[in-house]
Each structure stands twice: as C-alpha cells, then as structure tokens.
Design a protein around this motif. Structure first.
Motif, PDB file in Angstrom:
ATOM      1  N   THR A 276      -3.415  45.925  24.844  1.00 53.63           N
ATOM      2  CA  THR A 276      -3.763  47.080  25.683  1.00 53.63           C
ATOM      3  C   THR A 276      -4.200  48.301  24.880  1.00 53.63           C
ATOM      4  O   THR A 276      -4.759  49.230  25.453  1.00 53.63           O
ATOM      5  CB  THR A 276      -2.574  47.483  26.575  1.00 53.63           C
ATOM      6  OG1 THR A 276      -1.465  47.869  25.760  1.00 53.63           O
ATOM      7  CG2 THR A 276      -2.159  46.320  27.460  1.00 53.63           C
ATOM      8  N   ILE A 282      -3.098  55.888  33.082  1.00 50.98           N
ATOM      9  CA  ILE A 282      -2.994  55.131  34.319  1.00 50.98           C
ATOM     10  C   ILE A 282      -3.720  53.794  34.238  1.00 50.98           C
ATOM     11  O   ILE A 282      -3.203  52.750  34.655  1.00 50.98           O
ATOM     12  CB  ILE A 282      -3.502  55.969  35.535  1.00 50.98           C
ATOM     13  CG1 ILE A 282      -3.324  55.177  36.830  1.00 50.98           C
ATOM     14  CG2 ILE A 282      -4.958  56.388  35.321  1.00 50.98           C
ATOM     15  CD1 ILE A 282      -1.894  54.890  37.191  1.00 50.98           C
ATOM     16  N   TRP A 283      -4.932  53.789  33.640  1.00 46.47           N
ATOM     17  CA  TRP A 283      -5.683  52.537  33.567  1.00 46.47           C
ATOM     18  C   TRP A 283      -5.045  51.568  32.582  1.00 46.47           C
ATOM     19  O   TRP A 283      -5.019  50.358  32.808  1.00 46.47           O
ATOM     20  CB  TRP A 283      -7.137  52.809  33.185  1.00 46.47           C
ATOM     21  CG  TRP A 283      -7.872  53.570  34.249  1.00 46.47           C
ATOM     22  CD1 TRP A 283      -8.356  54.841  34.183  1.00 46.47           C
ATOM     23  CD2 TRP A 283      -8.176  53.096  35.567  1.00 46.47           C
ATOM     24  NE1 TRP A 283      -8.938  55.209  35.373  1.00 46.47           N
ATOM     25  CE2 TRP A 283      -8.843  54.153  36.245  1.00 46.47           C
ATOM     26  CE3 TRP A 283      -7.955  51.905  36.250  1.00 46.47           C
ATOM     27  CZ2 TRP A 283      -9.293  54.031  37.554  1.00 46.47           C
ATOM     28  CZ3 TRP A 283      -8.404  51.781  37.553  1.00 46.47           C
ATOM     29  CH2 TRP A 283      -9.063  52.841  38.191  1.00 46.47           C
ATOM     30  N   LYS A 285      -1.872  51.434  31.983  1.00 47.30           N
ATOM     31  CA  LYS A 285      -0.673  50.910  32.642  1.00 47.30           C
ATOM     32  C   LYS A 285      -1.026  49.759  33.581  1.00 47.30           C
ATOM     33  O   LYS A 285      -0.295  48.759  33.668  1.00 47.30           O
ATOM     34  CB  LYS A 285       0.045  52.024  33.400  1.00 47.30           C
ATOM     35  CG  LYS A 285       0.690  53.059  32.485  1.00 47.30           C
ATOM     36  CD  LYS A 285       1.347  54.185  33.270  1.00 47.30           C
ATOM     37  CE  LYS A 285       1.960  55.212  32.315  1.00 47.30           C
ATOM     38  NZ  LYS A 285       2.552  56.360  33.037  1.00 47.30           N
ATOM     39  N   ILE A 286      -2.144  49.906  34.280  1.00 52.89           N
ATOM     40  CA  ILE A 286      -2.598  48.814  35.149  1.00 52.89           C
ATOM     41  C   ILE A 286      -2.937  47.585  34.310  1.00 52.89           C
ATOM     42  O   ILE A 286      -2.555  46.451  34.643  1.00 52.89           O
ATOM     43  CB  ILE A 286      -3.814  49.259  35.983  1.00 52.89           C
ATOM     44  CG1 ILE A 286      -3.398  50.355  36.972  1.00 52.89           C
ATOM     45  CG2 ILE A 286      -4.428  48.073  36.720  1.00 52.89           C
ATOM     46  CD1 ILE A 286      -4.562  50.991  37.712  1.00 52.89           C
ATOM     47  N   LYS A 287      -3.634  47.823  33.195  1.00 53.91           N
ATOM     48  CA  LYS A 287      -3.977  46.715  32.300  1.00 53.91           C
ATOM     49  C   LYS A 287      -2.715  46.066  31.754  1.00 53.91           C
ATOM     50  O   LYS A 287      -2.630  44.834  31.657  1.00 53.91           O
ATOM     51  CB  LYS A 287      -4.854  47.226  31.154  1.00 53.91           C
ATOM     52  CG  LYS A 287      -5.319  46.124  30.219  1.00 53.91           C
ATOM     53  CD  LYS A 287      -6.222  46.673  29.123  1.00 53.91           C
ATOM     54  CE  LYS A 287      -6.691  45.554  28.202  1.00 53.91           C
ATOM     55  NZ  LYS A 287      -7.556  46.087  27.105  1.00 53.91           N
ATOM     56  N   LEU A 289       0.205  45.818  33.202  1.00 55.82           N
ATOM     57  CA  LEU A 289       0.809  44.988  34.237  1.00 55.82           C
ATOM     58  C   LEU A 289       0.056  43.670  34.393  1.00 55.82           C
ATOM     59  O   LEU A 289       0.673  42.610  34.616  1.00 55.82           O
ATOM     60  CB  LEU A 289       0.842  45.743  35.566  1.00 55.82           C
ATOM     61  CG  LEU A 289       1.765  46.969  35.606  1.00 55.82           C
ATOM     62  CD1 LEU A 289       1.612  47.707  36.930  1.00 55.82           C
ATOM     63  CD2 LEU A 289       3.219  46.563  35.390  1.00 55.82           C
TER      64      LEU A 289
END
Length: 383
Positions: A276, A282-283, A285-287, A289
């Motif tokens: 990552t 935010i992006w 963190k999405i990646k 997950l």
C-alpha cells in the motif's frame, strides 16, 4: 557538507523519502508509514515532549544532494549512569566521512545540552518502535521495526560506538513439531477442570482488556523496573488494534473465571503495508482493506506472553501454547511466527522465548558513545 534543520513541508517530505531512495534496489526494505514517523515529531501526539526536546536534520554534500538524515533528542525520562541523549532515524550513504560528520553533529548537539553520552539508533518514545540497528537477519522488517543496510554496523563501530545491548528476535515455523514436554504439560493441566483456555474475541474487548491488564501487572510490572498499566490504557491499545485483530491467535488461560495467563499475537502488518505504500490517507485505507481481504498474510507477531507468579513453572505455558497452536494451525494461513525483540539483558524473557522452541531470527543493537573516551564503558545491567 552542511546540516539543515527540518522545518518546511519540502524538508519533511525529503526526510521521509530519503531512505526509500537509498533502498530502492533492496528487496527487503519496507517503508514505514509516514503517519507513524511524523507522530514521533508531533508534540500533540508524543508525550515525551513533556520531558525533553527533539529536532531532526538533513545533510547535504557540496552538490546540494541529500546524503543523510537524523533525529536528535534529549529525554529526561531516559535514565542512565550519566546524562545520556539519543538519536534515531539515522540513514546515510555508504561513506564513513559522511557518517562521521553526522555523528559529530549529534555529539555536539548533545554536548550543548549537557549530555555526556548518546545512544542510537533509538526512538524519542517507547521501545516498541524504531529502536536499534539491524546487524543480523537482513529480511523484511516487522511492522514498526528498524531496517538498515549491513554497512551501517561498520559506520557506527568505526566511529567508536559500542554495543550497549543486543536486541534479539525469536521465531519458529507455525507447523513445526511441538516439543514432547509441552504436550506432556498440556495433558497434565488439561486434567484440572478449573483450568480453561479462551481465544480473544473482538466483541468482548473490554473483558479481555481487563484480563490482560491483570495478568500483565502481576507477571511483568514488578519485573526489571517495569510499570503498571491501567485497563483504560489496555482498552485504548486494543481498540487501536481492533481492525487487524485476528480472533484465532491471541489466548487467555483461566482458573475458573480468574485470568492467570495470556499470549498476545497479531498479524504482521508489514505483510500488507508493503503493497500500500507509506501514505495512509482515505484511499490508502481503502486499498489496505482490499489488500487485507485478498492478500494472504502468513506471518504472525508475538507481542506479550505472561503467566501470573503463582502459576509459573506449573505447565500453564505448555497448556496455553498447545491449545492455541492446535487451533490456529487449523483455522489460519499463518506459516511463520516471530516475536518482537527482547534485550539480551533480560534472561527471564529470553528463557520464555527459548521455551517456545524458537531460534534467533534477527539481531539488532542499541549502541552507546561516551563523550569522555577515557571513561570505562559498561553494558546494560542484567535484570
């Protein structure tokens, strides 16, 4: 060469990215999260600013190319035989004169503040992150662990640093055979109906925070100058870890309802963060997950192992280890187990690690440099 104090956004960016440029061809390097590094230098997040000061610097050659970085600090809570400062986040090209310039700069900075020695590379904070120089076992670092090239050891020792203490990491393969004496201990304790084992579950974090606190304070707080922790502190830590807690790998043992032992493990977050990058907005963190869902993590990290005094040397360790091992072998993909580092001054913890049938997987070192070169050097006292 010249030193430049890190103050502007561009300088902070260079401080954070310098190691990644240095290690761009090293397959083992995993860049730490920028947020984790920046938290060290944020007086609102780092409580150690109450007890001292910290500055960081970049170093440039005559062509205005960055060739090194370092953070220097004084922490009045850092008690030693003499006033001792610290430095960390040391990175440098493979050049002894460049390293000597940085080390001399650190020494002068500390002498101006009344220090008589300096330790490094250490952290302006607790020992659980960014502490020590890697000298053996150059593999992917665990989350929060320092990584450096092999040549750093010579840079330190050629300047005159000496090892204050070694930091040992122990590990084993999850599916390697468990020693017969552990199986015998398990069988013996299993016959006691008052003894049971439970894995930690997220829905009951508050209960396990209380149980962890009780076992930790009884097992470790009075050992080697340790300090007690509160349930609130533990619960805050557990809530921070909540997104990455694996419910199959942390275990508690009870006598009836009373907690008497705990074995805390988490997945190695670097096995996901290496995909990552160093940012964590935010992006990212999405990646994270998405990566966490689809990328198999095969390494787990041992955080704490403890048994209350009255149950030590009675087979509880074998009981807990085999109960946990049987379960997570069946329910998880973990293949490797590695413990966070243990100081070579701590024979009790080393014995526990050895009893887990581990071997040393990597070694780091905390170095010390005495400014008075005629003063006898003493290593960290054994606990």
């Amino acid at each position: 060469m010249r030193a430049q104090k890190v103050e502007s956004a561009a300088q902070i960016s260079e401080f954070l990215s310098f190691p990644a440029k240095l290690y761009k061809d090293d397959p083992h390097y995993i860049q730490p999260l920028n947020n984790d590094v920046e938290a060290v230098f944020d007086s609102k997040k780092n409580k150690f600013f109450r007890y001292g000061e910290c500055e960081r610097f970049l170093f440039f050659n005559d062509n205005n190319e960055s060739v090194g970085r370092v953070a220097v600090f004084v922490n009045r809570k850092y008690r030693n035989e003499q006033p001792t400062g610290g430095f960390g986040f040391f990175d440098c090209i493979n050049d002894q004169p460049t390293a000597d310039f940085i080390f001399d700069f650190c020494r002068n900075w500390h002498q101006q503040r009344g220090m008589e020695a300096m330790d490094g590379p250490i952290n302006f904070g607790e020992r659980d992150k960014f502490w020590g120089l890697l000298i053996e076992g150059f593999s992917e670092p665990l989350y929060g662990m320092n990584y450096n090239a092999p040549y750093y050891q010579q840079l330190f020792e050629n300047f005159g640093f000496q090892i204050y203490f070694n930091q040992l990491c122990f590990g084993r393969k999850v599916h390697d055979p468990v020693a017969q004496n552990f199986l015998d201990m398990h069988a013996r304790v299993k016959r006691n109906p008052a003894i049971s084992a439970q894995r930690m579950k997220v829905r009951n974090l508050e209960k396990y925070a209380a149980d962890f606190t009780e076992v930790y304070n009884r097992a470790w707080a009075q050992h080697g100058g340790g300090k007690e922790i509160s349930k609130a502190q533990t619960l805050k830590l557990f809530n921070t870890l909540k997104p990455v807690i694996n419910e199959h790998i942390s275990w508690f043992v009870y006598e009836n309802e009373k907690p008497i032992a705990m074995w805390m493990n988490i997945p190695d977050l670097n096995q996901w963060f290496k995909y990552t990058g160093s940012e964590f907005g935010i992006w990212q963190k999405i990646k994270f997950l998405v990566v966490k869902k689809f990328k198999k993590n095969t390494k787990m990290v041992g955080l704490v192992f403890g048994i209350v005094p009255e149950w030590q040397r009675k087979g509880i360790d074998g009981f807990m280890i085999w109960e946990g091992t049987k379960h997570f072998r069946r329910t998880t993909d973990f293949e490797d187990y590695e413990m966070q580092w243990i100081g070579d001054f701590n024979p009790k913890m080393i014995k526990i690690a050895e009893n887990l049938e581990t071997t040393v997987t990597r070694k780091l070192a905390t170095y010390r440099y005495l400014f008075d070169r005629t003063k006898p050097f003493e290593r960290h006292r054994r606990l």
